[in-house]
Design a protein around this motif. Structure first.
Motif, PDB file in Angstrom:
ATOM      1  N   LYS A 237       8.828   1.872   7.865  1.00 32.62           N
ATOM      2  CA  LYS A 237       7.401   1.571   7.950  1.00 32.62           C
ATOM      3  C   LYS A 237       7.102   0.340   7.093  1.00 32.62           C
ATOM      4  O   LYS A 237       7.912  -0.068   6.248  1.00 32.62           O
ATOM      5  CB  LYS A 237       6.578   2.771   7.493  1.00 32.62           C
ATOM      6  CG  LYS A 237       6.982   3.348   6.132  1.00 32.62           C
ATOM      7  CD  LYS A 237       6.365   4.711   5.908  1.00 32.62           C
ATOM      8  CE  LYS A 237       6.903   5.346   4.624  1.00 32.62           C
ATOM      9  NZ  LYS A 237       6.407   6.715   4.423  1.00 32.62           N
TER      10      LYS A 237
ATOM     11  N   ARG B  71      11.240  11.200  12.303  1.00 38.41           N
ATOM     12  CA  ARG B  71      10.407  10.968  13.486  1.00 38.41           C
ATOM     13  C   ARG B  71      11.086  11.433  14.758  1.00 38.41           C
ATOM     14  O   ARG B  71      10.438  11.921  15.677  1.00 38.41           O
ATOM     15  CB  ARG B  71      10.064   9.481  13.600  1.00 38.41           C
ATOM     16  CG  ARG B  71       9.204   8.962  12.468  1.00 38.41           C
ATOM     17  CD  ARG B  71       9.020   7.460  12.552  1.00 38.41           C
ATOM     18  NE  ARG B  71       8.298   7.070  13.747  1.00 38.41           N
ATOM     19  CZ  ARG B  71       8.186   5.806  14.168  1.00 38.41           C
ATOM     20  NH1 ARG B  71       8.784   4.838  13.484  1.00 38.41           N
ATOM     21  NH2 ARG B  71       7.518   5.521  15.244  1.00 38.41           N
TER      22      ARG B  71
ATOM     23  N   GLN C 273       7.880  -0.284  15.211  1.00 38.93           N
ATOM     24  CA  GLN C 273       8.037   0.099  16.613  1.00 38.93           C
ATOM     25  C   GLN C 273       9.150  -0.729  17.262  1.00 38.93           C
ATOM     26  O   GLN C 273       9.474  -1.832  16.803  1.00 38.93           O
ATOM     27  CB  GLN C 273       6.724  -0.133  17.380  1.00 38.93           C
ATOM     28  CG  GLN C 273       5.527   0.618  16.820  1.00 38.93           C
ATOM     29  CD  GLN C 273       5.656   2.117  16.981  1.00 38.93           C
ATOM     30  OE1 GLN C 273       6.391   2.604  17.836  1.00 38.93           O
ATOM     31  NE2 GLN C 273       4.938   2.871  16.148  1.00 38.93           N
TER      32      GLN C 273
ATOM     33  N   GLY D  52      12.471  -3.980  13.642  1.00 38.75           N
ATOM     34  CA  GLY D  52      11.262  -3.345  14.150  1.00 38.75           C
ATOM     35  C   GLY D  52      10.090  -4.303  14.094  1.00 38.75           C
ATOM     36  O   GLY D  52      10.152  -5.363  13.465  1.00 38.75           O
TER      37      GLY D  52
ATOM     38  N   VAL E  64       5.466  -4.581  14.440  1.00 37.14           N
ATOM     39  CA  VAL E  64       4.146  -3.952  14.476  1.00 37.14           C
ATOM     40  C   VAL E  64       3.191  -4.916  15.158  1.00 37.14           C
ATOM     41  O   VAL E  64       3.184  -6.108  14.854  1.00 37.14           O
ATOM     42  CB  VAL E  64       3.632  -3.647  13.043  1.00 37.14           C
ATOM     43  CG1 VAL E  64       2.182  -3.191  13.088  1.00 37.14           C
ATOM     44  CG2 VAL E  64       4.484  -2.595  12.380  1.00 37.14           C
TER      45      VAL E  64
ATOM     46  N   GLY F  70       0.880   4.592  14.042  1.00 37.97           N
ATOM     47  CA  GLY F  70       1.979   4.358  14.988  1.00 37.97           C
ATOM     48  C   GLY F  70       2.437   5.623  15.660  1.00 37.97           C
ATOM     49  O   GLY F  70       3.061   5.587  16.715  1.00 37.97           O
ATOM     50  N   ASP F  71       2.109   6.778  15.062  1.00 38.14           N
ATOM     51  CA  ASP F  71       2.403   8.061  15.686  1.00 38.14           C
ATOM     52  C   ASP F  71       1.135   8.478  16.423  1.00 38.14           C
ATOM     53  O   ASP F  71       0.215   9.045  15.853  1.00 38.14           O
ATOM     54  CB  ASP F  71       2.782   9.084  14.614  1.00 38.14           C
ATOM     55  CG  ASP F  71       3.199  10.413  15.221  1.00 38.14           C
ATOM     56  OD1 ASP F  71       3.034  10.566  16.431  1.00 38.14           O
ATOM     57  OD2 ASP F  71       3.681  11.274  14.474  1.00 38.14           O
TER      58      ASP F  71
ATOM     59  N   SER G 217      15.738  -1.087  20.315  1.00 36.93           N
ATOM     60  CA  SER G 217      15.051   0.209  20.333  1.00 36.93           C
ATOM     61  C   SER G 217      15.437   1.095  19.154  1.00 36.93           C
ATOM     62  O   SER G 217      14.831   2.133  18.933  1.00 36.93           O
ATOM     63  CB  SER G 217      15.352   0.957  21.639  1.00 36.93           C
ATOM     64  OG  SER G 217      16.711   1.354  21.684  1.00 36.93           O
TER      65      SER G 217
ATOM     66  N   LYS H  15      11.131  13.261  20.077  1.00 36.07           N
ATOM     67  CA  LYS H  15      10.153  13.116  19.010  1.00 36.07           C
ATOM     68  C   LYS H  15       9.941  14.452  18.301  1.00 36.07           C
ATOM     69  O   LYS H  15      10.000  15.508  18.934  1.00 36.07           O
ATOM     70  CB  LYS H  15       8.815  12.634  19.577  1.00 36.07           C
ATOM     71  CG  LYS H  15       8.837  11.208  20.102  1.00 36.07           C
ATOM     72  CD  LYS H  15       7.463  10.813  20.622  1.00 36.07           C
ATOM     73  CE  LYS H  15       7.467   9.385  21.147  1.00 36.07           C
ATOM     74  NZ  LYS H  15       6.141   9.007  21.689  1.00 36.07           N
TER      75      LYS H  15
ATOM     76  N   TYR I 288       2.075   1.103   8.562  1.00 41.95           N
ATOM     77  CA  TYR I 288       2.392   1.226   9.988  1.00 41.95           C
ATOM     78  C   TYR I 288       3.845   1.648  10.164  1.00 41.95           C
ATOM     79  O   TYR I 288       4.726   1.194   9.424  1.00 41.95           O
ATOM     80  CB  TYR I 288       2.201  -0.120  10.706  1.00 41.95           C
ATOM     81  CG  TYR I 288       0.774  -0.472  11.026  1.00 41.95           C
ATOM     82  CD1 TYR I 288       0.264  -0.287  12.304  1.00 41.95           C
ATOM     83  CD2 TYR I 288      -0.063  -0.973  10.032  1.00 41.95           C
ATOM     84  CE1 TYR I 288      -1.054  -0.616  12.593  1.00 41.95           C
ATOM     85  CE2 TYR I 288      -1.379  -1.309  10.312  1.00 41.95           C
ATOM     86  CZ  TYR I 288      -1.870  -1.116  11.604  1.00 41.95           C
ATOM     87  OH  TYR I 288      -3.166  -1.438  11.887  1.00 41.95           O
TER      88      TYR I 288
ATOM     89  N   ASP J  34       8.788  -4.431  22.897  1.00 39.71           N
ATOM     90  CA  ASP J  34       8.178  -4.008  24.164  1.00 39.71           C
ATOM     91  C   ASP J  34       9.222  -3.781  25.234  1.00 39.71           C
ATOM     92  O   ASP J  34       9.125  -2.882  26.051  1.00 39.71           O
ATOM     93  CB  ASP J  34       7.168  -5.055  24.637  1.00 39.71           C
ATOM     94  CG  ASP J  34       5.907  -5.006  23.783  1.00 39.71           C
ATOM     95  OD1 ASP J  34       5.710  -3.992  23.087  1.00 39.71           O
ATOM     96  OD2 ASP J  34       5.135  -5.974  23.812  1.00 39.71           O
TER      97      ASP J  34
END
Length: 826
Positions: A126, A74, A238, A216, A218, A807-808, A121, A98, A235, A241
């Motif tokens: 997935k 990714r 991610q 991570g 979702v 998610g992408d 981060s 990316k 998914y 936030d």
């Protein structure tokens, strides 16, 4: 390594130049300076590391890295680390690009601001989730749906020692405020739906005092349930936030990078027959300037773009010598002055350069590597410029050090003629004959035509930048780099056979130093060497007994009931045993591979003096294949299969694993007893994990990979190179059309060329026009096939499947653009 996609192979590769960093924040101490290195990562997996630049806040690396990318990814990420006085490494910042953004920076130097590195981060992987609305009967007897509207956390069981956990757990959430639903679908006011979401966090359970590690999350808005009330999808995980806090520009410094990412979509071979046949006929087209290959060189912005795939294609089909002979002969006939022969960056010179790099890589290693390693290790002072001399250095001592190095390198080069690869000798023979025929009054042109390549473009650049020719892993330090520069200058002049050698040097100190070599014996040695390598006789490389080092490094090895002898780099090894293995069976070892044997030592230091712990002759390698991750719950493992046992090895990352598999496969490809089948998993607990057969001698259950050529330096995929050439033609289609116009203009008006067409070499407008028409037709057909494939792929792609997780955000847009757009209208 290609990824198969319904009859089409996808190759990914990246070429990176790591330039320099600037404005790194100072170390919080009295010294302020830092010792920094940079890593290249596929997501968070490190695949390359630069050398450490000491005591600098603006470190210059100047290092190049190329790799074939063996898996999906990714982000292409770059991390800057600082090594403190206690040799502890701490991250300063990172650049994460990316995959879909790589084309924005294609082939251009770009300064990227460093971003902070934090656990929140650093996310990859997935997760598969299924949501379903359940019908319940309320106290009043009304059938309705129940959904959570308050914050409620539920936790799965811990799955230990796995990178692919399967939870298979179901959780129910109930509403806490009274909501009645009279419809049999999820019917909530739109404003409320936007506020409802399900959040799933993944954690690495830890017994340490620092607590669990965030992996991570979702977030799913419940409106994804839609009319059906069911949602089932994969998914991408991610970051949190708040996990990617932005920083002010240059707060952490910045990094200069040049990234070239390519993705080749290769069809089955029959798709490329028309274009490939056109290209391979190029050597026989009269004049050669009207051939498909020469036309490609005319329309490409840089000759190097055309030279790389053309050379690899012609080498693959054994047609490189006639092609290079044809274009070289044409260029020599256009040259007016013998002193300027092959001095420009023409298609001929670029193609011969590329051929020498491919065919002559091992020749360079066996000739130059030992002494270059010594120069880089010993750090003898060799500065002969009085202005740059350090106070502690003596000019005469430095001069003598440099003279000895030049003498030794000159001697190993001029005595290496018998080792020169056959294909290079055949090319040099052709160059010599064409030049001597064109300039019959110049007796030395037969030598200068060859020396302009073998010295000026082969040995001298390899001495100057050994890292670019894979003679050293990193760019040399400034002091060593200066020594290599002085040696390269001298060797280049010695090989040029110029009549006034001292005049070649602008610097007086170099002219004075060259007086050491103003003896006839040096000129004679060069001529004898050039005569030998430009002879039409063919040398048998297999008769050369000197082992050539092909690869070495550190990996892990599985140790169990192994009692043979060997040598190379550190990897993890494991010999096939019959009992259950534990982590204690995995040991780091230093592995070495030559064209004679594959060996390993306890440490790198042991490899220099003591005997090997294990030695496997190349002829005993029956197959080299990947080992399935489930065998030992470890990634990047492969197996070297021998007559009596298999050696299980874990490389440090996916790129290194692929490199080892490729090179071991290539050197053993012609072994007479190579296997046709193998077991992709280990033999553990009394059976093969793959096929469950209990006999440890059971034949393999899976076909071996194969079809690779035995000559490791000429490993080429002909279809992939033809696809690359198609892409170049497609990119420069407007120039092909303009070249067609130029042919028409020259055919109709037999007068001066129009200025806009003057950049093309067109010796025969009619023949060139015919070839252009065939090229454009072949390119058009391939382009239509690519567009049809993209449209079909778009129709079949399910967003949210395991292959294309949600998610992408750019994925759907990207596929739609690819399926609907056409690069050129032909």
């Amino acid at each position: 390594m290609a990824v198969e996609e319904e009859g089409l192979r996808v190759f990914q590769s990246v070429k990176i130049k790591i330039g320099e960093a600037k404005n790194i924040p100072p170390y919080p101490g009295p010294n302020k300076m830092r010792d920094c290195y940079c890593t290249v990562n596929l997501d968070q997996e490190e695949v390359f590391r630069t050398k450490t630049i000491e005591k600098s806040l603006c470190p210059f690396y100047g290092e190049d890295f190329y790799c074939e990318i063996p898996r999906s990814f990714r982000h292409l990420s770059f991390y800057i680390f600082d090594r403190d006085v206690f040799r502890r490494d701490s991250s300063i910042g990172k650049v994460a690009v990316k995959k879909e953004d790589l084309q924005k920076y294609h082939g251009k130097d770009h300064w990227f601001p460093l971003q902070p590195v934090c656990a929140d981060s650093e996310v990859q992987g997935k997760v598969h989730l299924e949501l379903r609305l359940s019908e319940v009967i309320t106290d009043s007897g009304v059938v309705c749906h129940k959904l959570a509207t308050r914050s409620e956390a539920k936790k799965t069981k811990v799955k230990r020692k796995t990178n692919n956990p399967q939870f298979d757990e179901v959780f129910f959430f109930e509403v806490t405020k009274p909501l009645s639903y009279t419809k049999r679908q999820f019917d909530v006011e739109e404003d409320d739906v936007d506020k409802l979401a399900l959040k799933v966090d993944l954690w690495n359970a830890s017994n340490l005092k620092f607590g669990d590690e965030f992996l991570g999350e979702v977030r799913m808005p419940l409106k994804v349930l839609g009319q059906s009330g069911v949602h089932d999808a994969w998914y991408f995980l991610q970051p949190r936030d708040n996990g990617n806090k932005s920083v002010k520009a240059d707060e952490l410094g910045s990094l200069r990078l040049n990234i070239v990412y390519t993705e080749d979509h290769v069809f089955p071979t029959e798709h490329y027959n028309p274009l490939r046949d056109l290209l391979l006929q190029s050597a026989h087209v009269k004049p050669v300037s009207a051939s498909a290959a020469h036309i490609l060189g005319e329309v490409c912005r840089e000759k190097q773009e055309a030279a790389v795939p053309l050379v690899r294609l012609f080498l693959h089909y054994g047609k490189i010598v006639p092609f290079l002979s044809a274009i070289a002969h044409a260029e020599i006939n256009r040259t007016q002055d013998p002193n300027t022969i092959f001095r420009g960056n023409s298609l001929t010179s670029k193609c011969i350069d590329e051929t020498m790099k491919l065919a002559g890589m091992h020749y360079l290693r066996v000739t130059l590597k030992p002494i270059i390693d010594e120069i880089c290790t010993d750090h003898k002072p060799c500065e002969i410029d009085p202005v740059k001399l350090k106070e502690s250095e003596n000019l005469d001592t430095n001069r003598e050090n440099l003279r000895q190095y030049v003498d030794r390198i000159f001697n190993v080069i001029t005595s290496s003629g018998v080792s020169c690869p056959t294909v290079m000798c055949d090319i040099f023979f052709s160059l010599r004959e064409s030049a001597a025929s064109r300039f019959q009054v110049d007796p030395d042109v037969r030598y200068t035509a060859v020396s302009s390549f073998i010295f000026l473009r082969f040995f001298a650049p390899a001495i100057l930048s050994p890292n670019l020719f894979h003679l050293r892993p990193h760019h040399p330090d400034p002091c060593t780099s200066r020594t290599l520069t002085l040696i390269s200058k001298t060797i280049q002049t010695l090989g040029s056979l110029a009549k006034s050698k001292s005049a070649n040097f602008k610097e007086s100190y170099m002219a004075a130093f060259y007086d050491y070599f103003n003896e006839q014996k040096y000129a004679d040695a060069v001529k004898n060497f050039l005569d030998l390598i430009s002879s039409s006789a063919r040398w048998d490389q297999k008769s050369i007994e000197t082992p050539i080092m092909l690869k070495e490094g550190s990996v892990k090895l599985v140790i169990k009931r192994f009692d043979a002898k060997g040598s190379g780099r550190f990897m993890i090894k494991r010999a096939q045993g019959r009992n259950r293995f534990g982590l204690k069976n995995f040991k780091k070892r230093w592995f070495r591979l030559t064209n004679h044997e594959f060996t390993y030592h306890k440490t790198k230091g042991n490899a220099k003096g003591e005997g090997a712990l294990c030695s496997i002759p190349i002829e005993n390698i029956l197959a080299v294949e990947r080992l399935e991750e489930e065998s030992f719950k470890m990634k990047n493992m492969f197996q070297v299969i021998q007559p009596e046992r298999a050696l299980y090895i874990q490389a440090n990352n996916c790129v290194e694993a692929r490199d080892w598999i490729d090179i071991l496969t290539k050197v053993s490809q012609c072994n007479r007893k190579r296997l046709s089948t193998y077991h992709p998993s280990a033999y553990l607990n009394g059976h093969w994990l793959c096929c469950k057969l209990s006999a440890d001698t059971a034949p393999g259950c899976t076909p071996c990979t194969g079809g690779l050529p035995a000559n490791i330096q000429l490993d080429v995929d002909g279809d992939r190179e033809t696809e690359r050439i198609y892409s170049l033609y497609s990119t420069y289609m407007s120039k092909l059309v303009k070249m067609q116009e130029a042919c028409g203009s020259k055919s109709v008006y037999d007068g001066p060329e129009q200025e806009e067409y003057s950049t093309f070499v067109i010796d025969d407008p009619q023949e060139t026009y015919k070839t252009l028409r065939l090229v454009i037709s072949a390119v058009q057909t391939l382009e239509q096939q690519h567009m049809q494939y993209k449209r079909d792929k778009f129709r079949k792609t399910k967003y949210g499947s395991q292959e294309y997780p949600i998610g992408d955000q750019s994925f759907q847009c990207y596929i739609r653009q690819q399926s609907e757009s056409s690069t050129y209208s032909i």
